[in-house]
Design an enzyme around this catalytic site. Structure first.
Site, PDB file in Angstrom:
ATOM      1  N   GLN A  32     134.834  66.037  71.016  1.00  0.00           N
ATOM      2  CA  GLN A  32     135.837  65.127  70.377  1.00  0.00           C
ATOM      3  C   GLN A  32     137.076  65.403  70.571  1.00  0.00           C
ATOM      4  OE1 GLN A  32     133.178  65.277  66.608  1.00  0.00           O
ATOM      5  NE2 GLN A  32     134.213  63.173  66.470  1.00  0.00           N
ATOM      6  N   ARG A  89     136.713  75.705  61.778  1.00  0.00           N
ATOM      7  CA  ARG A  89     135.268  75.291  62.099  1.00  0.00           C
ATOM      8  C   ARG A  89     135.382  74.512  63.489  1.00  0.00           C
ATOM      9  NH1 ARG A  89     131.277  70.976  60.781  1.00  0.00           N
ATOM     10  NH2 ARG A  89     129.608  71.772  62.141  1.00  0.00           N
ATOM     11  N   HIS A 135     127.271  70.722  68.714  1.00  0.00           N
ATOM     12  CA  HIS A 135     127.732  69.446  68.244  1.00  0.00           C
ATOM     13  C   HIS A 135     127.609  68.222  68.889  1.00  0.00           C
ATOM     14  CE1 HIS A 135     130.414  68.291  64.704  1.00  0.00           C
ATOM     15  NE2 HIS A 135     130.320  67.287  65.125  1.00  0.00           N
ATOM     16  N   ASN A 180     124.855  70.920  64.451  1.00  0.00           N
ATOM     17  CA  ASN A 180     125.516  70.166  63.478  1.00  0.00           C
ATOM     18  C   ASN A 180     124.677  69.010  63.181  1.00  0.00           C
ATOM     19  OD1 ASN A 180     128.007  69.256  62.089  1.00  0.00           O
ATOM     20  ND2 ASN A 180     127.699  67.456  63.545  1.00  0.00           N
ATOM     21  N   GLU A 181     124.539  68.674  61.872  1.00  0.00           N
ATOM     22  CA  GLU A 181     123.800  67.452  61.411  1.00  0.00           C
ATOM     23  C   GLU A 181     122.591  66.897  62.350  1.00  0.00           C
ATOM     24  OE1 GLU A 181     126.625  64.322  60.981  1.00  0.00           O
ATOM     25  OE2 GLU A 181     127.630  65.252  59.650  1.00  0.00           O
ATOM     26  N   ASN A 306     127.891  68.718  55.350  1.00  0.00           N
ATOM     27  CA  ASN A 306     128.925  67.316  55.701  1.00  0.00           C
ATOM     28  C   ASN A 306     128.714  66.511  54.682  1.00  0.00           C
ATOM     29  OD1 ASN A 306     129.450  69.310  57.852  1.00  0.00           O
ATOM     30  ND2 ASN A 306     128.698  67.890  59.303  1.00  0.00           N
ATOM     31  N   TYR A 308     130.335  62.706  53.358  1.00  0.00           N
ATOM     32  CA  TYR A 308     131.401  61.840  53.360  1.00  0.00           C
ATOM     33  C   TYR A 308     131.331  60.586  52.373  1.00  0.00           C
ATOM     34  CZ  TYR A 308     132.628  63.349  57.762  1.00  0.00           C
ATOM     35  OH  TYR A 308     133.198  64.500  58.998  1.00  0.00           O
ATOM     36  N   GLU A 375     132.262  69.717  56.164  1.00  0.00           N
ATOM     37  CA  GLU A 375     132.884  68.467  56.782  1.00  0.00           C
ATOM     38  C   GLU A 375     133.301  67.492  55.415  1.00  0.00           C
ATOM     39  OE1 GLU A 375     131.605  66.140  60.020  1.00  0.00           O
ATOM     40  OE2 GLU A 375     131.250  67.868  61.486  1.00  0.00           O
ATOM     41  N   TRP A 421     137.544  67.446  57.488  1.00  0.00           N
ATOM     42  CA  TRP A 421     137.418  66.690  58.804  1.00  0.00           C
ATOM     43  C   TRP A 421     138.294  65.568  58.803  1.00  0.00           C
ATOM     44  CZ3 TRP A 421     134.599  67.641  62.980  1.00  0.00           C
ATOM     45  CH2 TRP A 421     134.464  66.545  64.080  1.00  0.00           C
ATOM     46  N   TRP A 429     132.794  59.202  68.511  1.00  0.00           N
ATOM     47  CA  TRP A 429     131.713  58.698  69.080  1.00  0.00           C
ATOM     48  C   TRP A 429     131.447  57.191  69.498  1.00  0.00           C
ATOM     49  CZ3 TRP A 429     129.750  63.415  70.293  1.00  0.00           C
ATOM     50  CH2 TRP A 429     130.282  64.322  69.253  1.00  0.00           C
ATOM     51  N   PHE A 437     140.608  60.072  61.875  1.00  0.00           N
ATOM     52  CA  PHE A 437     139.920  61.098  60.826  1.00  0.00           C
ATOM     53  C   PHE A 437     141.194  62.294  60.741  1.00  0.00           C
ATOM     54  CE2 PHE A 437     135.861  59.001  61.089  1.00  0.00           C
ATOM     55  CZ  PHE A 437     135.276  59.301  59.744  1.00  0.00           C
TER      56      PHE A 437
HETATM   57  C1  BGC Z   1     130.111  64.555  62.524  1.00  0.00           C
HETATM   58  C2  BGC Z   1     131.536  64.321  63.099  1.00  0.00           C
HETATM   59  C3  BGC Z   1     132.030  62.863  62.909  1.00  0.00           C
HETATM   60  C4  BGC Z   1     132.329  62.627  61.372  1.00  0.00           C
HETATM   61  C5  BGC Z   1     132.965  61.180  61.013  1.00  0.00           C
HETATM   62  C6  BGC Z   1     130.305  63.722  61.246  1.00  0.00           C
HETATM   63  O1  BGC Z   1     128.856  62.947  61.063  1.00  0.00           O
HETATM   64  O2  BGC Z   1     129.767  65.819  62.529  1.00  0.00           O
HETATM   65  O3  BGC Z   1     131.374  64.689  64.605  1.00  0.00           O
HETATM   66  O4  BGC Z   1     133.220  62.832  63.617  1.00  0.00           O
HETATM   67  O5  BGC Z   1     131.086  62.765  60.927  1.00  0.00           O
HETATM   68  O6  BGC Z   1     131.879  60.283  61.813  1.00  0.00           O
END
Ligand code: BGC
Length: 474
Positions: A32, A89, A135, A180-181, A306, A308, A375, A421, A429, A437
């Site tokens: 990224q 990170r 990642h 990651n995820e 992570n 959100y 994140e 993050w 992506w 972000f």
């Molecule tokens: C990911 C990041 C992504 C972020 C926001 C996470 O799922 O690890 O790579 O940019 O969310 O979408």
């Protein structure tokens, strides 16, 4: 006046709930931010190739240059120093380090040299690195000449790459993440024509095996000397039953959590998939043998996730279970009162608190395993530099989510770190560069430049106010 301000600052410090040694950090990922997509013998990753397909990303962009962090890493590290952010990170690029991807293939010494210089600079500046091995940037050659993530040799190839990384950077890095995820990798990522009935489960299984073997390798060969820690980074939103009085909605929320977080966290903490997954997916869900179960159980030294956003869940409308979506069979909606980010993700600060409490009850169960938020952050609409300098919405998001992390700590949960993050605007992506972000703005172009946003200074002050004593460097 000054005296009063001083007193207020003191009072804040006294009231701070964060334990000594709590790690405030920022996160990024190689694909990224690095750019330099073919520099120094790097081979393309699957994402490099996909992003070059017409109309693949929302704005038609590809991560060729991005923030050019591969070349400008010193600027990024200097920004961490300026922001008082002592924990970073980041991820390493597999197709940069082992361009041909396969076990036994040539290691790219140029990349090792550059990353070594970067880690030296990170150390010089007093920053602690937290390194993700994977990642999402799979070497493209693995899916062009093989079966990619479902290839039976994927765990061997990954183990080889991981071994190269441990060997090369063990003097600099003590905090490791394998994947990651894994949920995103298994369900959301790419491969449009994949067979949704079985592929997500096969990918997930391969990732778990690769993870378990990598942790075993690290613990047997490197840990005693490296004295570090290793684990996986999970992800999940918080699912609330739409109507808490309706048992079907309650069950739907339970299923949603088990098919996202539980799918990976249960094997890593308990050695097997959640019962509800085994029941509903049946023979399409691969099984672990006894040895694999032993390897998996306890294969993370911490609980990293992570997070959100959150959603309201109710029973879905599928009649039969035939693929991932119908296996979960959940319909998710938003509470209309929730504000949305530029990704259209609802802002639900209490979600992070409720999730941490759930993790504590379900996985930590009185053990000493620390929890890390690896994140958290938001995309904000920032067309101009001026918008970026006034990213009030991001400040409010961070303030409110952090207050909820603090609340969980206050209730006795062992949360030991939080990473924003992201440090920088970056290649988001499928959205390309259209979503931002970062707490630092990137002005994209051949020579990308960096501009600190208001949230950068807000976070700096927050860390300063909340850091009660000298941090213990892991
Ligand atoms: C990911 C990041 C992504 C972020 C926001 C996470 O799922 O690890 O790579 O940019 O969310 O979408």
């Amino acid at each position: 006046m000054l005296k009063i301000l001083h007193l207020a600052a003191l009072l804040l410090a006294v009231c701070a709930k964060y334990p000594p040694g709590f790690k405030f950090g920022a996160a990024t990922a190689a694909l990224q931010i690095e750019g330099a997509w073919l520099q120094d013998n790097k081979a393309p990753s699957v994402w490099d190739n996909l992003a070059h397909l017409p109309n693949f990303t929302a704005d038609g962009t590809a991560p060729d240059i991005a923030a050019d962090s591969y070349n400008r890493y010193k600027e990024d590290i200097d920004l961490l120093v300026e922001g008082g952010i002592k924990h970073y990170r980041m991820s390493l690029s597999w197709p940069r380090i082992v361009p041909r991807g396969r076990r036994g293939s040539k290691v790219n010494e140029k990349a090792i040299k550059r990353y070594t210089e970067m880690f030296q600079y990170i150390r010089e500046k007093g920053i602690t690195p937290y390194v993700t091995l994977y990642h999402w940037d799979l070497p493209a050659v693995l899916s062009l000449q093989g079966y990619g993530l479902v290839d039976r040799y994927f765990p061997d190839d990954f183990l080889y790459y991981a071994d190269v990384v441990f060997k090369s950077f063990k003097d600099y890095v003590k905090n490791w993440y394998t994947f990651n995820e894994p949920w995103v990798i298994s369900v959301l990522e790419v491969m449009k024509d994949r067979d949704k009935a079985t592929k997500p489960y096969e990918i997930g299984h391969n990732l778990l095996i690769a993870h378990a073997r990598t942790v075993k390798l690290y613990r047997e060969v490197y840990q005693s000397e490296n004295k570090g820690v290793i684990g996986m980074v999970f992800n999940t939103g918080m699912s609330y039953p739409k109507n808490p009085e309706n048992p079907k909605d309650v069950e739907a929320a339970y299923r949603a959590m088990n098919f996202s977080l539980g799918w990976f966290a249960d094997p890593v903490f308990f050695g097997d998939y959640p019962e509800v997954m085994k029941q509903r997916v049946g023979r399409r869900l691969p099984r672990f043998n006894e040895t694999e179960r032993q390897w998996l159980k306890g294969s993370s030294d911490f609980f990293a996730f992570n997070h959100y956003t959150s959603s309201l869940t109710e029973e879905g409308t599928f009649q039969r279970q035939t693929d991932y979506n119908s296996d979960v069979n959940v319909t998710s909606t938003n509470n209309p009162a929730w504000k949305l980010t530029d990704m259209n993700w609802p802002i639900v600060p209490e979600g992070i608190h409720d999730l941490i409490v759930r993790i504590n009850e379900h996985y930590i169960r009185g053990s000493k395993v620390p929890i890390y938020v690896t994140e958290n952050g938001m995309a904000n609409k920032e067309t101009t530099s001026e918008d970026a300098k006034n990213d009030r919405a991001r400040i409010e998001y961070l303030r409110d989510y952090l207050a909820n992390v603090e609340k969980a700590i206050d209730e006795g949960v062992n949360v030991m770190g939080y990473f924003v993050w992201s440090l920088l605007d970056n290649f988001e992506w499928w959205s390309g560069f259209s979503k931002r972000f970062g707490i630092v703005r990137i002005n994209y172009g051949t020579y990308p430049t960096r501009e600190t946003k208001a949230s950068f200074y807000w976070y700096r002050n927050y860390i300063k106010d909340k850091t009660t004593s000298e941090e213990v460097v892991a």
